[in-house]
Design a protein around this motif. Structure first.
Motif, PDB file in Angstrom:
ATOM      1  N   ILE A 113     -11.452 -12.853  -9.583  1.00 39.28           N
ATOM      2  CA  ILE A 113      -9.941 -13.138 -10.227  1.00 39.28           C
ATOM      3  C   ILE A 113      -9.215 -11.942 -10.365  1.00 39.28           C
ATOM      4  O   ILE A 113      -7.946 -12.177  -9.972  1.00 39.28           O
ATOM      5  N   GLY A 114      -9.720 -10.745 -10.697  1.00 44.86           N
ATOM      6  CA  GLY A 114      -9.098  -9.632 -10.838  1.00 44.86           C
ATOM      7  C   GLY A 114      -8.417  -9.088  -9.370  1.00 44.86           C
ATOM      8  O   GLY A 114      -7.254  -8.875  -8.842  1.00 44.86           O
ATOM      9  N   ALA A 115      -9.078  -9.541  -8.144  1.00 43.41           N
ATOM     10  CA  ALA A 115      -8.766  -9.310  -6.677  1.00 43.41           C
ATOM     11  C   ALA A 115      -7.730 -10.407  -6.510  1.00 43.41           C
ATOM     12  O   ALA A 115      -6.663  -9.851  -5.617  1.00 43.41           O
ATOM     13  N   MET A 116      -8.068 -11.709  -6.952  1.00 49.29           N
ATOM     14  CA  MET A 116      -6.850 -12.478  -6.766  1.00 49.29           C
ATOM     15  C   MET A 116      -5.366 -12.070  -7.161  1.00 49.29           C
ATOM     16  O   MET A 116      -4.338 -12.199  -6.652  1.00 49.29           O
ATOM     17  N   ILE A 117      -5.610 -11.486  -8.474  1.00 51.80           N
ATOM     18  CA  ILE A 117      -4.118 -11.087  -8.816  1.00 51.80           C
ATOM     19  C   ILE A 117      -3.562 -10.085  -8.208  1.00 51.80           C
ATOM     20  O   ILE A 117      -2.561  -9.867  -7.991  1.00 51.80           O
ATOM     21  N   ASN A 118      -4.498  -9.077  -8.160  1.00 44.33           N
ATOM     22  CA  ASN A 118      -3.925  -8.021  -7.348  1.00 44.33           C
ATOM     23  C   ASN A 118      -3.262  -8.247  -5.790  1.00 44.33           C
ATOM     24  O   ASN A 118      -2.278  -7.850  -5.481  1.00 44.33           O
ATOM     25  N   TYR A 119      -4.095  -9.316  -5.174  1.00 41.18           N
ATOM     26  CA  TYR A 119      -3.368  -9.765  -3.856  1.00 41.18           C
ATOM     27  C   TYR A 119      -2.146 -10.438  -4.087  1.00 41.18           C
ATOM     28  O   TYR A 119      -1.240 -10.100  -2.979  1.00 41.18           O
ATOM     29  N   PHE A 120      -1.771 -11.135  -5.023  1.00 33.65           N
ATOM     30  CA  PHE A 120      -0.680 -11.966  -5.199  1.00 33.65           C
ATOM     31  C   PHE A 120       0.646 -10.886  -5.518  1.00 33.65           C
ATOM     32  O   PHE A 120       1.595 -11.100  -5.261  1.00 33.65           O
ATOM     33  N   ILE A 121       0.143  -9.971  -6.483  1.00 39.35           N
ATOM     34  CA  ILE A 121       1.151  -9.038  -7.103  1.00 39.35           C
ATOM     35  C   ILE A 121       1.293  -7.918  -6.335  1.00 39.35           C
ATOM     36  O   ILE A 121       2.307  -7.570  -5.905  1.00 39.35           O
ATOM     37  N   ASP A 122       0.440  -7.349  -5.698  1.00 42.50           N
ATOM     38  CA  ASP A 122       0.361  -6.008  -4.992  1.00 42.50           C
ATOM     39  C   ASP A 122       0.320  -5.928  -3.559  1.00 42.50           C
ATOM     40  O   ASP A 122       0.496  -5.115  -2.794  1.00 42.50           O
ATOM     41  N   GLY A 123      -0.165  -7.303  -3.143  1.00 41.42           N
ATOM     42  CA  GLY A 123      -0.524  -7.648  -1.569  1.00 41.42           C
ATOM     43  C   GLY A 123      -1.764  -7.119  -0.901  1.00 41.42           C
ATOM     44  O   GLY A 123      -2.166  -6.924  -0.008  1.00 41.42           O
ATOM     45  N   THR A 124      -2.797  -6.404  -1.981  1.00 39.86           N
ATOM     46  CA  THR A 124      -4.049  -5.982  -1.763  1.00 39.86           C
ATOM     47  C   THR A 124      -4.991  -6.201  -2.782  1.00 39.86           C
ATOM     48  O   THR A 124      -4.667  -6.283  -4.248  1.00 39.86           O
ATOM     49  N   PRO A 125      -6.191  -6.603  -2.570  1.00 38.39           N
ATOM     50  CA  PRO A 125      -7.162  -6.853  -3.540  1.00 38.39           C
ATOM     51  C   PRO A 125      -7.521  -5.769  -4.453  1.00 38.39           C
ATOM     52  O   PRO A 125      -7.847  -5.716  -5.531  1.00 38.39           O
ATOM     53  N   GLY A 126      -7.274  -4.608  -3.997  1.00 37.46           N
ATOM     54  CA  GLY A 126      -7.700  -3.170  -4.670  1.00 37.46           C
ATOM     55  C   GLY A 126      -9.070  -2.995  -4.962  1.00 37.46           C
ATOM     56  O   GLY A 126      -9.963  -3.449  -4.391  1.00 37.46           O
ATOM     57  N   ILE A 127      -9.422  -2.330  -5.865  1.00 36.27           N
ATOM     58  CA  ILE A 127     -10.823  -1.969  -6.496  1.00 36.27           C
ATOM     59  C   ILE A 127     -11.369  -3.181  -6.743  1.00 36.27           C
ATOM     60  O   ILE A 127     -12.792  -3.436  -6.564  1.00 36.27           O
ATOM     61  N   GLN A 128     -10.937  -4.178  -7.388  1.00 38.53           N
ATOM     62  CA  GLN A 128     -11.368  -5.649  -7.911  1.00 38.53           C
ATOM     63  C   GLN A 128     -12.139  -6.043  -6.646  1.00 38.53           C
ATOM     64  O   GLN A 128     -13.280  -6.694  -6.505  1.00 38.53           O
ATOM     65  N   GLY A 129     -11.752  -6.187  -5.551  1.00 40.58           N
ATOM     66  CA  GLY A 129     -12.110  -6.505  -4.282  1.00 40.58           C
ATOM     67  C   GLY A 129     -13.564  -6.116  -4.051  1.00 40.58           C
ATOM     68  O   GLY A 129     -14.407  -6.539  -3.518  1.00 40.58           O
ATOM     69  N   HIS A 130     -13.486  -4.792  -3.997  1.00 43.29           N
ATOM     70  CA  HIS A 130     -14.783  -3.816  -3.818  1.00 43.29           C
ATOM     71  C   HIS A 130     -15.905  -4.199  -4.963  1.00 43.29           C
ATOM     72  O   HIS A 130     -17.225  -4.480  -4.520  1.00 43.29           O
TER      73      HIS A 130
END
Length: 294
Positions: A113-130
């Protein structure tokens, strides 16, 4: 246990430490504990950016989701470490292995869920994806090499695994019904990034103080026989520099032209400036005034 099973079990313990520390002591605790170093960042981010995007805007939602994530991380740490060091009996060990899988699944959904938020807001999953990938690998390894042995542990693991799935479905439903579009929260991104950079700077400075040569860990290690290893060398002693003599004194010797003789006690810039002033005075002394012609 074979060598391969032991190796993968060791990898799962390392992954559990990283995942449990991140969710239990950093992300989750930052939304719950007001004295946490990331409390301001988490409060602003959830109430102004992440919460409106998910449709969970109230402080109660921030506290509940933070408490859920913190408990998952702490339970994961306890189950993995206590089971790895053999602190539990057979029945408790089977329950701990079951809970480690359940909390691993819950942490995986938190990260997704955190990676989804980062992807829609910042354009990248960020550390949550890892973290989502690490949590998935952890759950897979625990299922293969460290699953519950007893029937009660297996049953509890199977039924409790539906709890994080239901929580994730509820959050996605709230996002569908009440969540705002990512364009409405873009105005708060700048302040969020400023708080994030400030938090990273504070964490780096705090870590440097803790692990530095004058930090508490260094002082504790230097009081033990481990000081001989030189892990934390003592900082060099600072001596007060002696003041040099005055650059020009009334008792200095002069050369044949009346200029003072320097003994190299001052800096090069000071000597150059004094020599320049002496030359200007000599030039003014010997300059002849112009006279009128005829």
């Amino acid at each position: 246990m074979s060598v391969a099973s032991g190796f993968f079990l060791f990898i799962s313990v390392l992954l559990g430490l990283v995942i449990g520390t991140t969710h239990g002591c950093i992300s989750g605790a930052g939304r719950v504990l007001p004295m946490h170093p990331l409390a301001e960042l988490m409060k602003f981010g959830f109430e102004r950016v992440w919460g409106p995007f998910l449709g969970l805007r109230s402080p109660i939602a921030r506290l509940l989701t933070g408490l859920h994530e913190m408990l998952d991380g702490v339970a994961l740490l306890i189950c993995v470490l206590f089971d790895a060091f053999g602190f539990f009996g057979e029945e408790l060990s089977s329950l701990a292995k079951a809970l480690s899988i359940v909390t691993g699944i819950s942490c995986m959904f938190h990260s997704i869920i955190g990676a989804m938020i980062n992807y829609f807001i910042d354009g990248t999953p960020g550390i949550q994806g890892h973290l989502a990938l690490a949590s998935g690998a952890f759950v897979l390894l625990r299922l293969c090499v460290a699953g519950p042995e007893t029937f009660s542990g297996q049953t509890m693991c199977a039924w409790l695994s539906f709890v994080p799935v239901c929580v994730a479905m509820f959050i996605l439903l709230a996002n569908k019904l009440y969540g705002q579009h990512q364009s409405f929260v873009h105005g708060e991104k700048r302040r969020l990034h400023e708080l994030r950079e400030e938090a990273q700077s504070n964490v780096y400075r705090y870590g440097s103080h803790i692990l530095g040569a004058k930090g508490p860990i260094a002082q504790l290690v230097n009081r033990t026989p481990l000081k001989a290893l030189g892990l934390f060398p003592s900082p060099p002693a600072h001596h007060t520099p002696h003041r040099g003599r005055a650059l020009i004194t009334p008792h200095q010797e002069t050369n044949g032209q009346g200029n003072p003789v320097f003994e190299g006690t001052g800096s090069f810039e000071e000597q150059s400036s004094v020599e320049g002033r002496q030359q200007q005075r000599e030039s003014a002394k010997w300059a002849k005034p112009r006279t009128r012609q005829g």
